[in-house]
Write a protein that holds these residues in place. Sequence first.
Motif, PDB file in Angstrom:
ATOM      1  N   SER A 151       0.834  -1.194   0.000  1.00 26.18           N
ATOM      2  CA  SER A 151       0.000   0.000   0.000  1.00 26.18           C
ATOM      3  C   SER A 151       0.872   1.249   0.000  1.00 26.18           C
ATOM      4  O   SER A 151       2.086   1.196   0.220  1.00 26.18           O
ATOM      5  N   SER A 154      -0.972   2.113   8.587  1.00 25.97           N
ATOM      6  CA  SER A 154      -1.280   1.775   7.193  1.00 25.97           C
ATOM      7  C   SER A 154      -2.703   1.240   6.988  1.00 25.97           C
ATOM      8  O   SER A 154      -3.359   1.616   6.002  1.00 25.97           O
ATOM      9  N   ARG A 161      -5.340   3.243   4.623  1.00 23.62           N
ATOM     10  CA  ARG A 161      -5.959   2.571   3.473  1.00 23.62           C
ATOM     11  C   ARG A 161      -7.478   2.729   3.492  1.00 23.62           C
ATOM     12  O   ARG A 161      -8.115   2.896   2.449  1.00 23.62           O
ATOM     13  N   GLU A 170      -6.009   3.046  -4.226  1.00 22.03           N
ATOM     14  CA  GLU A 170      -4.936   2.079  -4.448  1.00 22.03           C
ATOM     15  C   GLU A 170      -5.480   0.871  -5.216  1.00 22.03           C
ATOM     16  O   GLU A 170      -6.622   0.469  -5.056  1.00 22.03           O
TER      17      GLU A 170
END
Length: 482
Positions: free
Chosen positions: A348, A471, A475, A482
């Motif tokens: 990511s 993270s 996300r 992404e």
Amino acid sequence: MANHPRGIYTLYFTEMWERMSYYGMRAILILYMVAGAANGGLGLDEATAGAIYGLYTCAVYLVALPGGWIADRLIGPQRAVLIGGIIIALGHFTLAIPNQHTFFVGLLIVVLGTSLLKPNASALVGKLYPEGGARRDAGFTLFYMGVNLGGLIGPLVCGYFGEHVNWHYGFAAAGVGMVLGVIQYVLTRHHLGTAGLEPSAPTKTPRREWAIVAVGLGVILVVAVLALTGCLVINPVLLAKRAEIVIVTAAGLWFLWAFLFGRLDRVEKKRLLVVVILFFASALFWSGFEQAGSVMNLFAERHTDRVLFGREMPASWYQSINPLLILVLAVPVSTLWLGLAKRSILPSLAIKFSAGLLMLAAGFLVMYFAARHALSIGKVTGLWLCTTYLLQTIGELFLSPVGLSAVTKLAPARLASQTMGVWFLSVSLGNLIAGMFAGGMSTANAAGMPAQFLHVALFAGGAGLLLLLLSPLIRRLMPGIE
């Protein structure tokens, strides 16, 4: 290559020569400032020299905003690049005059010229590929290779003349490089066609816009004259510290305005929050990475055994390692991302940023042991610096292009250009902080080197681990990106 417009090669060589002049001059800048008068330098202390270095490299990024505005509203990118190149060359030749006053004037002229050339050369690349897509990406990749080829050549040429002949010959060599860039631009400019020939957003009130430019230049001129005549005393260290506060405050106020008054929906606010997090991660990364031209340069000069084949190589030559590694590693790293994407295991955005910061931390951990070694036995082998630059270059490839791409996707559509401008403030802030670190590299304070390197390593490593932990949250804040 046959599928590319011929104008890309005009811009490739223009940027190559401009970066040759910039990185060549930058490679000897702090070395010249701290060199004693007997060695032809200014004899400044490390704190002052580092602050001046940081202010200069910081300004180079800050002025991209007004330079882009002038091109978009008044003269067009093509003319901006030409005028900027001429001004940059004049600045380097002014630096070549052996006088302290002309040195500061030269730095100011180079900054003004860079404001016109740097942002608009990149803008012209985009205008050559109006269809976008993979062809445009390939064009920017080619352009980026020119950047790094110039970064490779500059320190080798300017470093040799500056350290082994005369400092001012090194500055003059940078000017010659920019002149070559201007000449080839003039001779091949017709390949650009109408791309960027006219302003993209021409003003309906040119007199008012030119008046704004005149007032801005007038203020700069007045401040410069007052400083050079001694009527205005400028403390570079204090100014650099205040500049840090101004940049952070400006970025913070813009983000606050965007959240409160930018008419953003919930999804846009979440994405902009990610930009805020990445802004500080980027500033931290560049504050370490850009110590290459300041702290690492002084370490190369004072604590590194530079004898090669019986002759001592210039300390500034180590500045060519990073662009060389970029040229070697850029394609393998891109191939790595493509391979991982095909296997659906692509890291990511936050993990890539985290990896970049951890690589930066690893590089400074190497310098911690190198500094301890230097204090115990004297000068150390250049492999320590080479290893650090390798680790940090990998970190740059993990973080820099990914960050630019991410901001273009995360920025609210109505605030896209402003968001990118604020993003470059993180790079500017990082450069400023990097220069300030050089103040701790004084000869009298050599015993503090290991601790200085260790502090940066721990700070960067801690930030990298924090991003790793965040993270999953990051996300969730950017679904569909992404």
